[in-house]
Scaffold this active site. Structure first.
Site, short mmCIF file in Angstrom:
data_model
loop_
_atom_site.label_atom_id
_atom_site.label_comp_id
_atom_site.label_asym_id
_atom_site.label_seq_id
_atom_site.Cartn_x
_atom_site.Cartn_y
_atom_site.Cartn_z
N LEU A 1 0.86 -1.23 -0.01
CA LEU A 1 0.13 0.00 -0.06
C LEU A 1 0.81 1.31 -0.22
O LEU A 1 0.75 2.09 0.68
CB LEU A 1 -1.01 0.03 1.11
CG LEU A 1 -2.08 0.99 0.94
CD1 LEU A 1 -3.26 0.28 0.01
CD2 LEU A 1 -2.80 1.24 2.43
N HIS A 47 4.49 -4.55 -20.24
CA HIS A 47 4.75 -3.65 -19.00
C HIS A 47 4.38 -2.19 -19.53
O HIS A 47 5.23 -1.40 -19.74
CB HIS A 47 6.34 -3.65 -18.85
CG HIS A 47 6.88 -3.00 -17.76
ND1 HIS A 47 8.17 -3.62 -17.12
CD2 HIS A 47 6.63 -1.93 -17.15
CE1 HIS A 47 8.27 -2.99 -15.74
NE2 HIS A 47 7.29 -1.79 -15.84
N ILE A 48 3.34 -1.94 -19.62
CA ILE A 48 2.53 -0.63 -20.17
C ILE A 48 1.90 0.23 -18.90
O ILE A 48 1.04 0.99 -19.10
CB ILE A 48 1.79 -0.92 -21.25
CG1 ILE A 48 0.51 -1.73 -20.93
CG2 ILE A 48 2.55 -1.28 -22.52
CD1 ILE A 48 -0.60 -1.90 -21.96
N ARG A 52 6.28 -5.57 -10.14
CA ARG A 52 7.44 -6.31 -10.74
C ARG A 52 7.40 -7.76 -10.90
O ARG A 52 6.61 -8.34 -9.98
CB ARG A 52 8.73 -6.05 -9.79
CG ARG A 52 9.24 -4.45 -10.29
CD ARG A 52 9.70 -4.35 -11.43
NE ARG A 52 10.55 -2.89 -11.86
CZ ARG A 52 9.54 -1.86 -11.95
NH1 ARG A 52 8.35 -2.24 -12.46
NH2 ARG A 52 10.36 -0.81 -12.40
N GLU A 63 11.85 -10.18 -18.82
CA GLU A 63 11.28 -9.25 -19.74
C GLU A 63 12.26 -8.89 -21.09
O GLU A 63 13.32 -8.66 -20.83
CB GLU A 63 10.72 -7.95 -19.06
CG GLU A 63 9.62 -8.22 -18.29
CD GLU A 63 9.13 -6.78 -17.51
OE1 GLU A 63 9.57 -5.79 -17.67
OE2 GLU A 63 8.03 -7.02 -16.85
C1 DGY Z 1 8.35 2.22 -13.33
O1 DGY Z 1 8.41 3.13 -13.73
O2 DGY Z 1 9.16 1.53 -12.42
C2 DGY Z 1 7.47 1.32 -14.25
O3 DGY Z 1 7.62 -0.15 -13.92
C3 DGY Z 1 7.59 1.56 -15.65
O4 DGY Z 1 6.63 2.31 -16.25
#
Ligand code: DGY
Length: 324
Positions: free
Chosen positions: A159, A290-291, A242, A271
């Site tokens: 959180l 990963h968008i 992640r 990835e």
């Molecule tokens: C980040 O900023 O860590 C994201 O995973 C990528 O957009």
């Protein structure tokens, strides 16, 4: 002259101008759209570390101790991301190199994606799209029954800013929101009316589990088989944090054994996700590349913060966000 290396040609022009106020900007694959730069070769990162004073990097550019061992004049690594698990921060610190990141500005976009994935799962949107495109017969009343969100329990794992933004959105959908975090957040509990639960209880009782916790040595493989096996049968699992927070093999097993009704993932242990990966075989799994922050406005803000971090550093000011 200060040399500033940018590992992808993805900065809006105005930010090149901003960086140019304090140095000479060199972009890898300059003039090539960012999506054609499928990862910068390690040799290029090493060269940049050897030649430049600043490196502007992105998620996926692995700045490990090997890359850093080439650093001669490198003073700052500015990552255009909130996450910095792709950088060996301890080694950078040891070498006196400052690491900066871009939190906050991407929170809403990423929370939006989490909700998009949750809806896609609960209402089987991607399966429906596939069914129609494949020209399969379907009954207009009986096809693709999904799940309500209102009245269901959504358990948020982690959180921080992101988890909180996801909680607010889920409350607007009428879900009951519970959370687990390494540190309890009484103020957020009070402000939003959400409840803290021990992780095992959250997993055992939630209809939707959303992972929004940062990757650290402590959270690596937090979602192990031991945890998946405790989940409520028929729950949905979403990860926008992640990939390595989840043991992928354990997730696949949980899908195969029918513990999960579905999973939606934006991040992976490896990835890009290897072609024809096991996860792609499940019709009830939604996969995005990963968008989380990939909205034009959000990415522009991230680039701006990353550039500002560099500019401030070379002007002798404190960057906006220093990774401590
Ligand atoms: C980040 O900023 O860590 C994201 O995973 C990528 O957009």
């Amino acid at each position: 002259m200060v040399c500033i290396f940018v590992s992808r040609d993805t900065f809006p022009e105005v930010l090149y101008r901003k960086l140019s106020e304090v140095g000479l900007v060199k972009a890898y694959n300059f003039g090539k759209p960012a999506w054609l730069t499928v990862g910068i070769p390690k040799e290029e990162l090493k060269r940049a570390a050897a030649e430049c004073d600043a490196m502007v990097v992105f998620v996926g550019d692995i700045v490990d101790s090997e890359v850093l061992s080439h650093a001669k004049n490198l003073k700052i690594i500015s990552t255009v991301s909130v996450g910095y698990d792709h950088i060996d921060v301890a080694e950078a610190k040891r070498r006196g190199i400052v690491v900066t990141n871009t939190p906050e500005v991407l929170v809403d976009a990423t929370a939006d994606l989490a909700i998009g994935l949750l809806l896609a799962l609960a209402r089987r949107i991607v399966e429906g799209d596939r069914l129609i495109r494949e020209g399969r017969a379907y009954d207009v009343w009986g096809a693709l029954m999904g799940s309500d969100i209102k009245g269901k329990r959504a358990g948020i794992v982690g959180l921080g800013n992101l988890g909180t933004a996801i909680a607010k959105r889920l409350l607007a959908f009428g879900a009951e929101v519970v959370y687990w975090s390494r540190t309890r957040k009484p103020q957020v509990e009070f402000a939003l009316g959400i409840k803290y639960l021990p992780l095992d209880e959250l997993l055992a009782t939630s209809d939707f589990v959303i992972v929004s916790i940062a990757l650290t040595p402590e959270t690596r493989h937090l979602m192990s088989w031991e945890k998946f096996s405790k989940m409520k049968r028929g729950a949905y699992f979403i990860n926008v944090a992640r990939g390595a927070v989840v043991d992928t093999e354990a997730l696949v097993r949980a899908l195969r054994e029918g513990i999960l009704a579905g999973a939606a993932l934006d991040v992976y242990e490896e990835e890009p996700l290897p072609h024809a990966h096991e996860l792609t075989k499940f019709p009830n799994v939604v996969l995005t590349p990963h968008i989380g922050s990939a909205a034009v406005e959000t990415r522009a803000k991230m680039a701006e913060v990353a550039a500002e971090n560099v500019v401030r550093f070379f002007r002798g000011q404190r960057p906006l966000y220093v990774v401590e």
